[in-house]
Design a protein around this motif. Structure first.
Motif, PDB file in Angstrom:
ATOM      1  N   PHE A   1     -13.013 -51.591 -15.597  1.00  0.00           N
ATOM      2  CA  PHE A   1     -13.701 -52.871 -15.738  1.00  0.00           C
ATOM      3  C   PHE A   1     -13.515 -53.387 -17.157  1.00  0.00           C
ATOM      4  N   PHE A   2     -13.518 -54.710 -17.287  1.00  0.00           N
ATOM      5  CA  PHE A   2     -13.486 -55.342 -18.600  1.00  0.00           C
ATOM      6  C   PHE A   2     -14.918 -55.527 -19.095  1.00  0.00           C
ATOM      7  N   TYR A   3     -15.087 -55.369 -20.410  1.00  0.00           N
ATOM      8  CA  TYR A   3     -16.415 -55.606 -20.989  1.00  0.00           C
ATOM      9  C   TYR A   3     -16.248 -56.205 -22.377  1.00  0.00           C
ATOM     10  N   ASN A   4     -17.053 -57.218 -22.666  1.00  0.00           N
ATOM     11  CA  ASN A   4     -17.029 -57.877 -23.968  1.00  0.00           C
ATOM     12  C   ASN A   4     -18.129 -57.281 -24.845  1.00  0.00           C
ATOM     13  N   PHE A   5     -17.758 -56.341 -25.700  1.00  0.00           N
ATOM     14  CA  PHE A   5     -18.739 -55.647 -26.545  1.00  0.00           C
ATOM     15  C   PHE A   5     -19.211 -56.547 -27.676  1.00  0.00           C
ATOM     16  N   LYS A   6     -20.512 -56.537 -27.875  1.00  0.00           N
ATOM     17  CA  LYS A   6     -21.102 -57.281 -28.990  1.00  0.00           C
ATOM     18  C   LYS A   6     -21.239 -56.363 -30.209  1.00  0.00           C
ATOM     19  N   GLN A   7     -21.452 -56.970 -31.338  1.00  0.00           N
ATOM     20  CA  GLN A   7     -21.629 -56.209 -32.579  1.00  0.00           C
ATOM     21  C   GLN A   7     -22.856 -55.295 -32.468  1.00  0.00           C
ATOM     22  N   ARG A   8     -22.662 -54.027 -32.768  1.00  0.00           N
ATOM     23  CA  ARG A   8     -23.728 -53.003 -32.760  1.00  0.00           C
ATOM     24  C   ARG A   8     -24.415 -52.841 -31.399  1.00  0.00           C
ATOM     25  N   GLU A   9     -23.751 -53.246 -30.343  1.00  0.00           N
ATOM     26  CA  GLU A   9     -24.331 -53.119 -29.002  1.00  0.00           C
ATOM     27  C   GLU A   9     -24.164 -51.694 -28.480  1.00  0.00           C
ATOM     28  N   ILE A  10     -25.139 -51.233 -27.698  1.00  0.00           N
ATOM     29  CA  ILE A  10     -25.023 -49.960 -26.990  1.00  0.00           C
ATOM     30  C   ILE A  10     -24.966 -50.252 -25.501  1.00  0.00           C
ATOM     31  N   VAL A  11     -23.855 -49.859 -24.881  1.00  0.00           N
ATOM     32  CA  VAL A  11     -23.650 -50.065 -23.447  1.00  0.00           C
ATOM     33  C   VAL A  11     -23.751 -48.710 -22.758  1.00  0.00           C
ATOM     34  N   VAL A  12     -24.540 -48.636 -21.699  1.00  0.00           N
ATOM     35  CA  VAL A  12     -24.786 -47.355 -21.031  1.00  0.00           C
ATOM     36  C   VAL A  12     -24.291 -47.414 -19.593  1.00  0.00           C
ATOM     37  N   ARG A  13     -23.484 -46.432 -19.212  1.00  0.00           N
ATOM     38  CA  ARG A  13     -23.049 -46.257 -17.831  1.00  0.00           C
ATOM     39  C   ARG A  13     -23.301 -44.798 -17.448  1.00  0.00           C
ATOM     40  N   LYS A  14     -23.837 -44.582 -16.238  1.00  0.00           N
ATOM     41  CA  LYS A  14     -24.142 -43.229 -15.776  1.00  0.00           C
ATOM     42  C   LYS A  14     -23.334 -42.888 -14.531  1.00  0.00           C
ATOM     43  N   TRP A  15     -22.877 -41.653 -14.480  1.00  0.00           N
ATOM     44  CA  TRP A  15     -22.069 -41.183 -13.352  1.00  0.00           C
ATOM     45  C   TRP A  15     -22.969 -40.803 -12.180  1.00  0.00           C
ATOM     46  N   ASP A  16     -22.553 -41.198 -10.994  1.00  0.00           N
ATOM     47  CA  ASP A  16     -23.250 -40.820  -9.765  1.00  0.00           C
ATOM     48  C   ASP A  16     -22.376 -39.795  -9.046  1.00  0.00           C
ATOM     49  N   SER A  17     -22.815 -38.540  -9.011  1.00  0.00           N
ATOM     50  CA  SER A  17     -21.992 -37.471  -8.433  1.00  0.00           C
ATOM     51  C   SER A  17     -21.759 -37.674  -6.944  1.00  0.00           C
ATOM     52  N   ALA A  18     -22.721 -38.295  -6.251  1.00  0.00           N
ATOM     53  CA  ALA A  18     -22.562 -38.532  -4.811  1.00  0.00           C
ATOM     54  C   ALA A  18     -21.459 -39.551  -4.549  1.00  0.00           C
ATOM     55  N   LEU A  19     -21.394 -40.590  -5.384  1.00  0.00           N
ATOM     56  CA  LEU A  19     -20.374 -41.629  -5.227  1.00  0.00           C
ATOM     57  C   LEU A  19     -19.049 -41.247  -5.869  1.00  0.00           C
ATOM     58  N   GLU A  20     -19.105 -40.262  -6.794  1.00  0.00           N
ATOM     59  CA  GLU A  20     -17.959 -39.942  -7.643  1.00  0.00           C
ATOM     60  C   GLU A  20     -17.475 -41.199  -8.352  1.00  0.00           C
ATOM     61  N   ASP A  21     -18.439 -41.920  -8.890  1.00  0.00           N
ATOM     62  CA  ASP A  21     -18.178 -43.208  -9.533  1.00  0.00           C
ATOM     63  C   ASP A  21     -19.389 -43.549 -10.396  1.00  0.00           C
ATOM     64  N   ILE A  22     -19.262 -44.634 -11.141  1.00  0.00           N
ATOM     65  CA  ILE A  22     -20.405 -45.120 -11.914  1.00  0.00           C
ATOM     66  C   ILE A  22     -21.492 -45.595 -10.961  1.00  0.00           C
ATOM     67  N   GLY A  23     -22.733 -45.216 -11.244  1.00  0.00           N
ATOM     68  CA  GLY A  23     -23.843 -45.643 -10.403  1.00  0.00           C
ATOM     69  C   GLY A  23     -24.228 -47.086 -10.651  1.00  0.00           C
ATOM     70  N   GLU A  24     -25.048 -47.613  -9.772  1.00  0.00           N
ATOM     71  CA  GLU A  24     -25.481 -49.006  -9.862  1.00  0.00           C
ATOM     72  C   GLU A  24     -26.808 -49.167 -10.599  1.00  0.00           C
ATOM     73  N   SER A  25     -27.443 -48.051 -10.960  1.00  0.00           N
ATOM     74  CA  SER A  25     -28.765 -48.129 -11.583  1.00  0.00           C
ATOM     75  C   SER A  25     -28.692 -48.801 -12.950  1.00  0.00           C
ATOM     76  N   VAL A  26     -29.710 -49.570 -13.272  1.00  0.00           N
ATOM     77  CA  VAL A  26     -29.789 -50.302 -14.541  1.00  0.00           C
ATOM     78  C   VAL A  26     -30.648 -49.513 -15.523  1.00  0.00           C
ATOM     79  N   VAL A  27     -30.190 -49.415 -16.764  1.00  0.00           N
ATOM     80  CA  VAL A  27     -30.932 -48.697 -17.798  1.00  0.00           C
ATOM     81  C   VAL A  27     -32.150 -49.517 -18.202  1.00  0.00           C
ATOM     82  N   SER A  28     -33.293 -48.879 -18.248  1.00  0.00           N
ATOM     83  CA  SER A  28     -34.525 -49.585 -18.603  1.00  0.00           C
ATOM     84  C   SER A  28     -34.518 -49.955 -20.083  1.00  0.00           C
TER      85      SER A  28
END
Length: 379
Positions: A70-97
């Motif tokens: 996927f493409f992502y436009n990173f901002k200055q000093r931004e923290i982007v979080v992606r979590k792995w879903d072992s059941a999907l064997e892919d990035i999960g859809e859950s949103v970080v609080s």
């Protein structure tokens, strides 16, 4: 990387947290990829701007699954979080609080040892390949679901035991008593008819610009139709009209987007789109006069793309049907014989000479298919 640059990137760069990723997974950002180790948590010091993140799950035997990115436009000093879903064997859809995101911001020092530094040595190469891809353009071209898969996802129409039985009866697999018939080998067409109707999963297809099938305006005369079939300027104007009026370079962004999706994302459909757009620009002679700046930038884009393509790429793919050499031959002919701006003409012919020296491509001789045919008249 020198210490001053490292300090600036550490302070101003973004962080990509890629959490719970199984060891051995292939992970990459832009022009670099690695195998995930036991302590991997992500990448730090990511320069602000557009980047391409990709990954492939790996089984116990070391075999990797098709690549996803996927493409992502990173901002200055931004923290982007992606979590792995072992059941999907892919990035999960859950949103970080917001609370968890703040916790990550507060603990950047503690996370530092688990984060790999962005490979800055290749950053200039990445910029040269993505300079016209904006955040808006990447969103427009990416699938609705955001992920770019190297292998298309398909779903079949729903079926029931009754509908399958009726289909089998219709194609001669079962008779009405429920027993199999044996009337000899099944034809290819019959076998094809029995296959389920597969469709691309909604929201997973790349949304490239659609190139009009009609190459000429409505009401064109025969001579005008002939002209527009030779000169693609009308079709090019149609495509440019779909982008923001103030930024004609968006078509260059799509050329870069499709090139990256193919070369790094391993999406063959993207290569097909890249070919179509490159050919469209190369075969539009009248547009050379109207869009001089666009073409000056187009040559620069092609220069960097050709520079980064592996040598065997031309043998295996690009040279198939002599696509690139024939397309560029047409382009250079239009520049040399048309009314192109002198600066554009010089830059184009300099690019031609560069390709001739580097790849030994001949753009001056006429290919056999284009040679005039001599017809003998018999009395």
């Amino acid at each position: 990387m020198d210490q001053d640059t490292a300090k600036v990137l550490f302070r101003e760069g973004a962080i990509l947290l890629f959490l719970d990723v199984p060891e051995g997974t292939e992970f990459g950002i832009d022009y670099n990829s690695w195998r995930v180790g036991p302590q991997f948590r992500g990448v730090k010091m990511v320069p602000p701007g557009i980047h391409f993140i990709y990954y492939s799950a790996c089984n116990k035997d070391g075999e990797t699954s098709p690549r996803t990115g996927f493409f992502y436009n990173f901002k200055q000093r931004e923290i982007v979080v992606r979590k792995w879903d072992s059941a999907l064997e892919d990035i999960g859809e859950s949103v970080v609080s917001p609370e968890d995101l703040q916790r990550y911001h507060d603990n950047t020092q503690e996370m530092d040892k688990f984060l790999g530094p962005y490979p800055y040595d290749n950053y200039k190469t990445w910029v040269s390949l993505s300079s016209y891809i904006t955040d808006g353009l990447a969103s427009r071209l990416s699938p609705e679901k955001g992920k770019i898969a190297s292998v298309s996802e398909f779903i079949s129409d729903k079926s029931t035991s009754q509908s399958r039985k009726e289909n089998n009866e219709a194609t001669g697999i079962l008779n009405k008593s429920g027993t199999f018939t044996s009337e000899g080998p099944v034809s290819f067409q019959e076998a094809e008819d029995r296959l389920p109707d597969m469709k691309t999963t909604p929201g997973t297809s790349l949304r490239f610009s659609i190139i009009p099938k009609n190459k000429f305006p409505p009401g064109s005369s025969p001579s005008e139709i002939t002209k527009h079939n030779i000169d693609s300027s009308y079709t090019l104007e149609c495509i440019l009209g779909t982008f923001c009026p103030e930024n004609s370079n968006d078509i260059l962004g799509e050329i870069q987007f499709s090139f990256i999706c193919f070369l790094i994302g391993q999406v063959y459909d993207a290569f097909d789109q890249w070919k179509k757009l490159v050919h469209l620009l190369c075969s539009s002679e009248d547009a050379l006069v109207k869009h001089t700046e666009l073409y000056l930038n187009f040559i620069t884009v092609l220069h960097f793309q050709v520079k980064e393509i592996p040598e065997d790429f031309f043998v295996d793919i690009v040279s198939q049907d002599n696509f690139l050499t024939s397309t560029l031959r047409e382009f250079f002919t239009n520049i040399e014989s048309g009314q192109a701006d002198e600066i554009l003409r010089k830059k184009g012919l300099k690019f031609r000479d560069h390709l001739t020296v580097k790849f030994k491509w001949d753009f001056t001789s006429v290919p056999d298919d284009d040679e005039p045919v001599v017809v003998s008249l018999v009395d």
